[in-house]
Write a protein that holds these residues in place. Structure first.
Motif, PDB file in Angstrom:
ATOM      1  N   GLN A   1       5.526  11.570 -10.710  1.00  0.00           N
ATOM      2  CA  GLN A   1       5.557  10.126 -10.505  1.00  0.00           C
ATOM      3  C   GLN A   1       5.982   9.824  -9.069  1.00  0.00           C
ATOM      4  O   GLN A   1       6.949  10.398  -8.563  1.00  0.00           O
ATOM      5  N   CYS A   2       5.257   8.912  -8.434  1.00  0.00           N
ATOM      6  CA  CYS A   2       5.590   8.522  -7.064  1.00  0.00           C
ATOM      7  C   CYS A   2       6.754   7.533  -7.105  1.00  0.00           C
ATOM      8  O   CYS A   2       6.690   6.514  -7.778  1.00  0.00           O
ATOM      9  N   HIS A   3       7.835   7.825  -6.344  1.00  0.00           N
ATOM     10  CA  HIS A   3       8.999   6.937  -6.263  1.00  0.00           C
ATOM     11  C   HIS A   3       8.631   5.551  -5.771  1.00  0.00           C
ATOM     12  O   HIS A   3       9.185   4.555  -6.186  1.00  0.00           O
ATOM     13  N   PHE A   4       7.721   5.536  -4.784  1.00  0.00           N
ATOM     14  CA  PHE A   4       7.429   4.299  -4.080  1.00  0.00           C
ATOM     15  C   PHE A   4       6.618   3.302  -4.892  1.00  0.00           C
ATOM     16  O   PHE A   4       6.797   2.104  -4.753  1.00  0.00           O
ATOM     17  N   CYS A   5       5.696   3.810  -5.740  1.00  0.00           N
ATOM     18  CA  CYS A   5       4.812   2.866  -6.434  1.00  0.00           C
ATOM     19  C   CYS A   5       4.802   3.081  -7.936  1.00  0.00           C
ATOM     20  O   CYS A   5       4.148   2.344  -8.663  1.00  0.00           O
ATOM     21  N   ASN A   6       5.486   4.132  -8.405  1.00  0.00           N
ATOM     22  CA  ASN A   6       5.574   4.453  -9.826  1.00  0.00           C
ATOM     23  C   ASN A   6       4.271   4.941 -10.440  1.00  0.00           C
ATOM     24  O   ASN A   6       4.160   5.041 -11.650  1.00  0.00           O
TER      25      ASN A   6
ATOM     26  N   LYS B   1       0.839  -1.192   0.000  1.00  0.00           N
ATOM     27  CA  LYS B   1       0.000   0.000   0.000  1.00  0.00           C
ATOM     28  C   LYS B   1       0.871   1.238   0.000  1.00  0.00           C
ATOM     29  O   LYS B   1       1.771   1.370   0.823  1.00  0.00           O
ATOM     30  N   CYS B   2       0.601   2.131  -0.937  1.00  0.00           N
ATOM     31  CA  CYS B   2       1.353   3.379  -0.993  1.00  0.00           C
ATOM     32  C   CYS B   2       0.473   4.498  -0.460  1.00  0.00           C
ATOM     33  O   CYS B   2      -0.729   4.516  -0.677  1.00  0.00           O
ATOM     34  N   LYS B   3       1.127   5.442   0.226  1.00  0.00           N
ATOM     35  CA  LYS B   3       0.391   6.560   0.844  1.00  0.00           C
ATOM     36  C   LYS B   3       0.076   7.668  -0.158  1.00  0.00           C
ATOM     37  O   LYS B   3      -0.596   8.621   0.184  1.00  0.00           O
ATOM     38  N   CYS B   4       0.631   7.566  -1.376  1.00  0.00           N
ATOM     39  CA  CYS B   4       0.466   8.689  -2.300  1.00  0.00           C
ATOM     40  C   CYS B   4      -0.994   8.807  -2.747  1.00  0.00           C
ATOM     41  O   CYS B   4      -1.744   7.847  -2.737  1.00  0.00           O
ATOM     42  N   SER B   5      -1.383  10.017  -3.126  1.00  0.00           N
ATOM     43  CA  SER B   5      -2.735  10.253  -3.634  1.00  0.00           C
ATOM     44  C   SER B   5      -2.682  11.534  -4.462  1.00  0.00           C
ATOM     45  O   SER B   5      -1.726  12.302  -4.374  1.00  0.00           O
TER      46      SER B   5
HETATM   47 ZN    ZN Z   1       2.864   5.972  -4.481  1.00  0.00          ZN
END
Ligand code: ZN
Length: 289
Positions: free
Chosen positions: A267-272, A234-238
């Motif tokens: 682009q989110c590093h954690f989930c792309n 689960k990524c925290k990005c939104s």
């Molecule tokens: Zn993310």
């Protein structure tokens, strides 16, 4: 077998134990980052360790693992929490190395052996807890074992494994951590020490269809489960968080971005995940500032 985690004890509470199956999570990490098998193994092992360390936290506490071993992979970052959620990335997901002398994925070669393992725990206090120990092996399980014994003064045995198939999908992934608490007799300690090297690898046991309960019972015949829980990527990005980060760069910079590109992609590093903003959307953010 579905991804999940268990926590329990053995030898009347003188040993605590954690085990996690992360096959689907590791496959998702691998696909999101288009990682090579070696990188998948390194990131997957760190994620499995992270989830079990997350299970040692409470409530809203959070944990970040940074592995900086000086190798071609760059750094490995994994974020976890007490809810069994994990995300992570590496600097260079395309690093590919020949198999090592044992015919295995060369995780130590990718991670490197000249650096440190950093553990950052956000315990809700003013300053986060930071611990670190030197990387001693680069294969990661030994590095976490060393961290627990030196930085947290808890003698532990850590097993981590990722088995990647020929089509790069993840066949099996997971790990276990056994921690020795005070009060253990020499005989009990010797019995554990003798049993551990005789066990098949974590991925072999998972591939054989053993449940986590069965695996920990192999390690500790007196094992008793205290908790079972789901674990997920689960990524925290939104979109809202990305919008906040755009706002934080300021009106002038945003206007410059709009004039030059008429759009923005973050682009989110954690989930792309890619968050795209049209010129009109950027204009409306500017108008609100
Ligand atoms: Zn993310």
């Amino acid at each position: 077998m579905k991804d999940y985690m268990i926590r329990g004890t053995g030898l009347e509470g003188k040993v605590r134990a954690f085990a996690v199956c992360t096959t689907a999570i590791t496959d998702e990490l691998s696909r999101r980052h288009q990682a090579t098998p070696t990188v998948t193994a390194a990131l997957g092992r760190t994620a499995a360790a992270g989830l079990m360390m997350g299970a040692m936290l409470k409530g809203e506490e959070k944990l970040t693992i940074q592995v900086q071993g000086g190798g071609p992979i760059g750094q490995i970052i994994v974020d976890t929490n007490a809810y069994g959620e994990v995300r992570g990335y590496v600097s260079n997901p395309t690093v590919d190395l020949p198999l090592n002398a044992h015919g295995k994925l060369d995780v130590a070669g990718a991670v490197g052996t000249d650096g440190a393992l950093y553990i950052i725990k956000d315990l809700g206090l003013k300053e986060p807890y930071r611990g670190s120990t030197p990387i001693i092996s680069g294969e990661l399980a030994e590095d976490f074992t060393y961290y627990f014994s030196v930085s947290e003064q808890t003698p532990s045995a850590v097993a981590l494994g990722v088995l990647v198939d020929v089509d790069y999908s993840v066949k099996a992934a997971g790990g276990f951590i056994i921690q020795l608490m005070p009060g253990l007799t020499d005989e009990e300690l010797t019995a554990i020490e003798q049993r551990l090297p005789q066990l098949p690898s974590m991925t072999t046991m998972l591939e054989q269809g053993l449940t986590l309960e069965e695996i920990l019972t192999e390690v500790l015949p007196s094992f008793r489960v205290l908790e079972t829980k789901d674990v997920i990527f689960k990524c925290k990005c939104s979109r809202e968080r990305v919008e906040e980060s755009l706002i934080s760069i300021g009106k002038q910079e945003l206007q410059l971005l709009l004039d030059e590109d008429q759009k923005a992609e973050v682009q989110c590093h954690f989930c792309n995940e890619i968050y795209a903003f049209t010129g009109e959307e950027i204009q409306s953010i500017i108008d609100k500032l």
